[in-house]
Design a protein around this motif. Structure first.
Motif, PDB file in Angstrom:
ATOM      1  N   GLU A 194     -59.947 -76.784 -15.135  1.00 61.23           N
ATOM      2  CA  GLU A 194     -60.216 -75.594 -15.944  1.00 61.23           C
ATOM      3  C   GLU A 194     -60.272 -75.938 -17.428  1.00 61.23           C
ATOM      4  OE1 GLU A 194     -57.260 -72.730 -14.921  1.00 61.23           O
ATOM      5  OE2 GLU A 194     -58.354 -72.041 -13.136  1.00 61.23           O
ATOM      6  N   ALA A 195     -59.387 -76.821 -17.865  1.00 56.74           N
ATOM      7  CA  ALA A 195     -59.377 -77.216 -19.275  1.00 56.74           C
ATOM      8  C   ALA A 195     -60.661 -77.953 -19.646  1.00 56.74           C
ATOM      9  CB  ALA A 195     -58.162 -78.095 -19.557  1.00 56.74           C
ATOM     10  N   LYS A 196     -61.156 -78.771 -18.719  1.00 55.59           N
ATOM     11  CA  LYS A 196     -62.393 -79.511 -18.973  1.00 55.59           C
ATOM     12  C   LYS A 196     -63.577 -78.560 -19.100  1.00 55.59           C
ATOM     13  CE  LYS A 196     -65.120 -83.399 -17.231  1.00 55.59           C
ATOM     14  NZ  LYS A 196     -65.238 -84.436 -16.160  1.00 55.59           N
ATOM     15  N   LEU A 197     -63.632 -77.561 -18.224  1.00 51.26           N
ATOM     16  CA  LEU A 197     -64.722 -76.586 -18.288  1.00 51.26           C
ATOM     17  C   LEU A 197     -64.617 -75.728 -19.546  1.00 51.26           C
ATOM     18  CD1 LEU A 197     -64.856 -75.390 -14.550  1.00 51.26           C
ATOM     19  CD2 LEU A 197     -66.511 -76.849 -15.733  1.00 51.26           C
ATOM     20  N   ALA A 198     -63.394 -75.305 -19.873  1.00 51.09           N
ATOM     21  CA  ALA A 198     -63.196 -74.456 -21.051  1.00 51.09           C
ATOM     22  C   ALA A 198     -63.498 -75.197 -22.345  1.00 51.09           C
ATOM     23  CB  ALA A 198     -61.763 -73.926 -21.074  1.00 51.09           C
ATOM     24  N   GLY A 199     -63.361 -76.524 -22.314  1.00 52.49           N
ATOM     25  CA  GLY A 199     -63.585 -77.308 -23.520  1.00 52.49           C
ATOM     26  C   GLY A 199     -65.027 -77.682 -23.761  1.00 52.49           C
ATOM     27  N   MET A 200     -65.921 -77.279 -22.872  1.00 51.36           N
ATOM     28  CA  MET A 200     -67.335 -77.607 -23.047  1.00 51.36           C
ATOM     29  C   MET A 200     -67.941 -76.729 -24.136  1.00 51.36           C
ATOM     30  SD  MET A 200     -68.626 -78.096 -19.122  1.00 51.36           S
ATOM     31  CE  MET A 200     -70.305 -78.355 -19.718  1.00 51.36           C
TER      32      MET A 200
END
Length: 207
Positions: A194-200
């Motif tokens: 989730e953090a990876k997706l939110a950081g895009m």
């Protein structure tokens, strides 16, 4: 579902074998009667059937009710899989979506997800969700429509997503048997995704 179709077929056959031709004409020859029975069979698919509400239940059930063309959804599933879809059944439903299993005569299966009226602006919600699923590639989306209007090329008359079913077990089934360390690792992995997706920074470009 199969039992209801079997009962209807047996009933129709027994009526048609009667000597009273007027009865045959009224029951077997009436497309209106058959259409009414078909609607009665399909109606549970449209309703929320997984629970009750203690407060304002009529309004809650109305927000969960979504009607669609069952035959057209089956036909769309048949086109995607390449085999006739012979059965549809409801798997689960949450507050915002219903999930159906479409099974074909050659034992293939795809899932159909249809949003409830309370899911928000379905056009944007579905387009965004399909783009996200296509990006993460899990599960694989094989067909979708964000239009519920019959004036547009969507005979299903409701927004839908068709996707392949992921093999495995539900987390709710294995969670009670997992150790505290296993649960912690699982939650940590989900948070990392989730953090990876939110950081895009270009997430909006998916649309």
């Amino acid at each position: 579902m199969r039992m209801l179709h079997s009962i209807f077929a047996s009933f129709k056959e027994s009526v048609c074998m009667r000597k009273d031709k007027s009865a045959v004409s009224n029951i077997c020859g009436s497309s209106h009667s058959q259409a009414s029975l078909s609607r009665a069979i399909h109606e549970p698919l449209f309703h929320y059937t997984s629970g009750r509400w203690l407060y304002d239940e009529d309004l809650q059930l109305k927000c969960q009710y979504v009607k669609f063309n069952v035959d057209s959804l089956r036909e769309r599933g048949s086109q995607v899989v390449g085999a006739r879809c012979c059965q549809i059944s409801k798997l689960s439903e949450g507050l915002y979506n219903k999930v159906f299993s479409l099974e074909t005569e050659n034992s293939k299966e795809i899932l159909a997800r249809i949003p409830n009226p309370n899911a928000g602006s379905s056009c944007y919600v579905f387009a965004s969700e399909v783009a996200t699923l296509d990006f993460v590639r899990l599960p694989e989306v094989v067909g979708w429509s964000s239009s519920s209007s019959l004036s547009h090329p969507n005979p299903v008359a409701a927004e839908y997503i068709l996707m392949k079913r992921i093999k495995g077990r539900q987390l709710s089934e294995v969670w009670p048997t997992m150790s505290e360390a296993q649960r912690f690792r699982l939650v940590k992995n989900v948070m990392a995704i989730e953090a990876k997706l939110a950081g895009m920074s270009n997430i909006a470009s998916l649309l």
